[in-house]
Design a protein around this motif. Structure first.
Motif, PDB file in Angstrom:
ATOM      1  N   LEU A 503       0.729  -1.072  -0.105  1.00 27.31           N
ATOM      2  CA  LEU A 503      -0.086   0.020   0.065  1.00 27.31           C
ATOM      3  C   LEU A 503       0.870   1.174   0.030  1.00 27.31           C
ATOM      4  O   LEU A 503       1.686   1.298   0.708  1.00 27.31           O
ATOM      5  N   THR A 504       0.684   2.174  -1.033  1.00 27.80           N
ATOM      6  CA  THR A 504       1.337   3.427  -1.185  1.00 27.80           C
ATOM      7  C   THR A 504       0.435   4.574  -1.053  1.00 27.80           C
ATOM      8  O   THR A 504      -0.376   4.817  -1.740  1.00 27.80           O
ATOM      9  N   ASP A 505       0.826   5.789  -0.211  1.00 26.54           N
ATOM     10  CA  ASP A 505       0.148   6.757  -0.089  1.00 26.54           C
ATOM     11  C   ASP A 505       1.003   7.767  -1.212  1.00 26.54           C
ATOM     12  O   ASP A 505       1.995   7.835  -1.211  1.00 26.54           O
ATOM     13  N   LYS A 506       0.312   8.161  -2.372  1.00 24.22           N
ATOM     14  CA  LYS A 506       0.801   8.579  -3.464  1.00 24.22           C
ATOM     15  C   LYS A 506       1.074  10.054  -3.102  1.00 24.22           C
ATOM     16  O   LYS A 506       1.890  10.712  -3.873  1.00 24.22           O
ATOM     17  N   GLN A 507       0.591  10.782  -2.097  1.00 17.07           N
ATOM     18  CA  GLN A 507       0.754  12.220  -1.764  1.00 17.07           C
ATOM     19  C   GLN A 507       2.149  12.242  -0.798  1.00 17.07           C
ATOM     20  O   GLN A 507       2.955  13.121  -1.214  1.00 17.07           O
ATOM     21  N   SER A 508       2.442  11.140  -0.021  1.00 14.34           N
ATOM     22  CA  SER A 508       3.540  11.325   0.985  1.00 14.34           C
ATOM     23  C   SER A 508       4.517  10.508   0.430  1.00 14.34           C
ATOM     24  O   SER A 508       5.534  10.739   1.034  1.00 14.34           O
ATOM     25  N   GLY A 509       4.380   9.570  -0.238  1.00 16.40           N
ATOM     26  CA  GLY A 509       5.171   8.627  -0.659  1.00 16.40           C
ATOM     27  C   GLY A 509       5.388   7.402   0.423  1.00 16.40           C
ATOM     28  O   GLY A 509       6.083   6.320   0.021  1.00 16.40           O
TER      29      GLY A 509
END
Length: 893
Positions: A503-509
């Motif tokens: 799972l990746t948060d696209k905004q924070s990386g």
């Protein structure tokens, strides 16, 4: 010398290893004897019926001719009933349910003459930290309780002030020896000298007061007509010069109020198994009743009470007595044993039956209310979308539409709405019967379509609705089925590789690897407690495999499967035979614009004597967890007590003080304050999942959510985590095969990567997950989508607009409930709470559409001089009298 307030009572488990029907039979004898004894013995000044009103209603249903006699004793404060409807579990039910429990219980008692003004909870398995606020909101400033206290870690005295996270203080008195301390007290010298007097001395030492309380009663006991004489002899024999008198809990609380100037103050929960068992792992017992109860609570609060408020705002008749029945049916299931699930199978069958009855009432009434509203608002085929939030809603909404058109779109004011087809089914129209002069004639009905849509909507009015037209479209945007191993929205990306999810948060990386895994462990416990099998080690699931995916612009979904080989039962565990397989189907959903990754897990359990947990990985290391309470959160340390060789916990505790905890719904962890990296948190919101533990690993911490435990006994002796006698009915084996949960089950929760575990951040994500707008279509094609759709009801005509909002709250508050007034037909009651760290002043001009607005308590009683200021972790209740649909209607109120 001390005055000893002896409290005569019976602790009345309405159901347990016996059923409510058994209880009713026994009550006809025992309660009648109580009434007769009080009437015939003036020296028997008072008696307590366990602080709950449901058992009184049960008794009077069987013995209605006793009502006046009972009411006379209640009015004279010789027989004490209330304030509870049933003595609630304080961890496994919603805060709103606890409030309604008190509200109904006090109302029933007052109808008979008086409700006891003591927050009496003698046997509940621990007490959540927010109970002072819940009691204060109902006008009760005290609690008398037993379980969960530790005089070494929490307080030094048995009487103190208890302060909630909401800032409310109440008087607290702990029953040092429990509610059965002076059960069956007799005047025999050996009994007094060896049991009663030593207990009283300990109570006096812990109280430090000139007057103390000791209860005289026990489970389902009958009144002792010799008690006045026994206490007279105890007074004569007391070498300490103590005076023993029959007294009431109200009188003793009055004494505490007058002598409380130097009481210490405690903040926190009472959930330590120091002197008595708390059953820390009861949150995962009988998951089926806990999940169904959660679903009904949510339906009542998020759907039924909202549409009821909208209907009543327009003068539509709603028979709210049915909602009262539904609430009381689920509250009947909220007593500590009932919702705990530590009962016989026969009793749990009764609990499930009551819950299903409540569910059917809720769904049936909801169907009629929205159908009535739609008949006023909609043209044929139009769709209404209801918003259950206190601010306008913009986002994705699930909508079901029936139409004869093969391709459709939604429009609002002539503008097309962005929609996405998830599923379209062709339904056979069947045949209808027409009566002609020649008799009945079957007439075929053309086929039609059922659409499941995702719609991107803007500014749905707060606590209101908006109407949409169903129109023909040239084509429809569709979510495409396929075999992609990744899904995403504008915020999150989820991918499957080598059997593991990332799972990746696209905004924070931020990235979390190996997101989910299942753990299976033997359960050698019973319906009260999980307990490991000595020598057993957990088993873990195999790599995930892809079943399929569905990808669109508004929603993307991926379905996976996981398997785990496990033994069939404890005997196979001992032999090391992993000869059975548990299969999990996992569905992950991402909606455009949302921060939550929604997870649904389906499984069929055919294994016995085991516990199943889902382990959610993180990118965090921490020493504490945060979970939700009613209107607040609580921070708990991870592994506060080491047990085993390093500390012999058995010498200090009645059960293992393991850090398996309970949540009202959410659990969160955040990186430690001294971590130099970017602030990060992981927040999980569940649907009826109550139990969690934070697991330390070599790399990052994991959140373990207990999905269920399966066992076959009500009580067992000598558990690894609970030494000694079986809980409940000692030396009696009660088999509970239904508690093995051999059935299909669904578990649902949402995962979000956030920057903090602040109360506000948790509640915002909770609202996003749980407070979903919902739709209803006025249509004649299908009469079975809702429970009562096919039945004809004549509705009175009421003028209503195509769009409506009850109110729109500007402040950073959260909605707890918007319900009809219990006491006034033309009023609503709005309960808001403050999840921020600062007090919030409510702008009262935003309620100008109402003829009268008053600040009230949870029981709708006016609070004199109250200001519209909401403290952090606290609430405000507003009675909105005579709702006006529009400002111009105000003069008609």
């Amino acid at each position: 010398m001390a005055k000893v307030h002896v409290i005569p009572h019976t602790h009345w488990d309405r159901e347990w290893y016996f059923t409510q029907q058994d209880s009713d039979v026994l009550a006809t004898y025992n309660f009648t004897k109580v009434i007769e004894t009080l009437e015939s013995q003036s020296s028997y000044s008072c008696y307590h019926l366990d602080g709950q009103s449901a058992i009184v209603e049960d008794y009077l249903k069987v013995m209605p001719h006793m009502r006046e006699r009972m009411a006379k004793l209640v009015s004279d404060k010789r027989l004490f009933i209330g304030p509870w409807y049933t003595q609630t579990d304080t961890f496994n039910v919603a805060g709103e349910s606890i409030i309604r429990n008190l509200k109904y219980g006090m109302h029933v008692a007052e109808q008979l003459g008086h409700s006891m003004t003591v927050g009496y909870l003698p046997d509940t398995f621990g007490h959540n930290a927010q109970m002072p606020t819940l009691f204060k909101g109902c006008g009760i400033d005290n609690i008398i309780f037993w379980r969960g206290i530790d005089y070494d870690q929490q307080v030094e005295r048995s009487n103190f002030f208890w302060q909630s996270p909401g800032g409310d203080n109440i008087l607290a008195y702990n029953l040092v020896h429990g509610y059965g301390a002076a059960k069956n007290i007799v005047a025999e010298p050996a009994h007094l000298d060896n049991k009663i007097f030593p207990m009283v001395e300990k109570i006096k030492a812990l109280a430090g007061l000139d007057e103390v309380l000791i209860p005289s009663g026990g489970d389902q006991v009958n009144i002792d007509p010799n008690l006045p004489e026994t206490l007279a002899k105890a007074t004569e024999r007391s070498t300490a010069g103590d005076t023993y008198v029959i007294s009431s809990m109200e009188d003793y609380v009055d004494y505490l109020r007058q002598n409380s100037s130097d009481f210490d103050t405690y903040q926190g929960e009472f959930k330590i198994p120091r002197y008595t068992r708390i059953h820390k792992t009861i949150g995962s017992v009988r998951y089926d009743i806990k999940k169904l109860n959660f679903d009904i609570e949510q339906f009542l609060l998020k759907k039924l009470e909202l549409v009821t408020a909208i209907a009543k705002a327009h003068g539509i008749t709603v028979h709210t007595e049915l909602i009262d029945i539904a609430w009381k049916k689920i509250i009947e299931c909220h007593a500590h044993d009932s919702m705990g699930g530590c009962n016989s199978d026969a009793t749990n069958a009764d609990i499930m039956h009551r819950l299903k009855q409540a569910e059917e009432i809720c769904h049936g009434l909801y169907n009629l209310i929205v159908k009535d509203i739609a008949s006023q608002v909609c043209d044929e085929g139009e769709v209404m979308v209801f918003n259950n939030r206190i601010k306008p809603y913009s986002g994705i909404v699930d909508i079901v539409v029936f139409s004869t058109l093969a391709d459709i779109t939604l429009e609002h004011n002539g503008q097309a709405v962005t929609t996405e087809l998830v599923k379209r089914d062709t339904l056979d129209g069947g045949k209808v019967i027409e009566v002609t002069k020649d008799g009945e004639k079957e007439v075929p009905v053309p086929p039609y379509y059922r659409f499941e849509l995702k719609a991107k909507l803007n500014d749905i009015p707060a606590l209101g609705y908006q109407t949409f037209q169903v129109c023909e479209a040239g084509s429809m945007a569709k979510a495409q089925n396929g075999t992609s191993a990744q899904i995403e929205n504008d915020r999150l990306h989820l991918s499957l590789g080598n059997g593991e999810l990332v799972l990746t948060d696209k905004q924070s990386g931020r990235t979390i690897s190996n997101l989910i895994q299942f753990e299976n462990q033997a359960d050698d416990g019973d319906s009260y407690d999980f307990s490991p099998l000595e020598g057993d080690t957990p088993l873990y699931s195999q790599p995930l495999s892809l079943i399929g995916s569905q990808r669109g612009e508004l929603m993307q979904q991926m379905t996976l499967q996981s398997r785990i080989l496990v033994p069939q039962d404890l005997e196979d565990r001992r032999q090391g035979d992993a000869n059975s397989e548990i299969v999990f189907k996992l569905t992950f959903t991402l909606h455009h614009g949302e921060r939550n990754l929604q997870v649904d897990i389906d499984t069929i359990n055919h294994v016995k004597d085991h516990r199943v947990r889902v382990l959610i990985n993180s990118d965090i290391n921490t020493d504490s967890s945060v979970s939700t309470l009613p209107f607040a959160t609580i921070e708990r340390p991870i592994a506060p007590v080491l047990f085993g060789a390093e500390e012999n916990w058995r010498e200090r505790f009645r059960e293992c003080p393991v850090d398996i905890e309970t949540t009202e719904g959410a659990v969160a962890i955040a990186n430690d304050a001294d971590d130099k990296q970017t602030d990060r948190a992981l927040i999980i919101n569940g649907r009826g999942i109550k139990e969690y533990q934070i697991l330390k690993t070599d790399q990052y911490d994991r959140i373990a959510l207990t999905l269920f435990k399966a066992v076959g006994y009500l009580g067992k002796d000598e558990l690894l985590w609970r030494p000694g006698r079986a809980s409940g009915i000692n030396n009696t084996v009660v088999h509970t095969p239904d508690a093995q949960l051999q059935q299909s089950m669904r578990f649902s929760f949402a995962i979000a990567m956030a920057e903090s575990t602040s109360h506000q951040a948790i509640r915002e994500l909770e609202t996003e997950y749980l407070n979903q707008p919902f739709s209803y279509q006025r249509q004649r094609l299908n009469s079975f989508e809702n429970r009562l759709e096919r039945f004809q009801v004549r509705f009175d005509v009421k003028p209503m607009s195509k769009q409506f909002s009850l109110l729109n709250i500007k402040e950073e508050l959260e909605l707890s409930s918007l319900s009809y007034s219990f006491y006034e037909n033309n009023a609503l009651v709005l309960r808001l709470f403050n999840p921020t760290e600062q007090a919030i002043t409510l702008d009262m001009t935003q309620f100008d559409n109402y003829a009268d607005v008053a600040i009230v308590n949870y029981r709708e009683q006016l609070i004199a001089g109250a200001e519209p200021v909401v403290a952090p972790n606290n609430t405000i209740d507003l009675r909105l009298r005579c709702t006006a649909a529009t400002p111009s209607d105000k003069e008609n109120c």
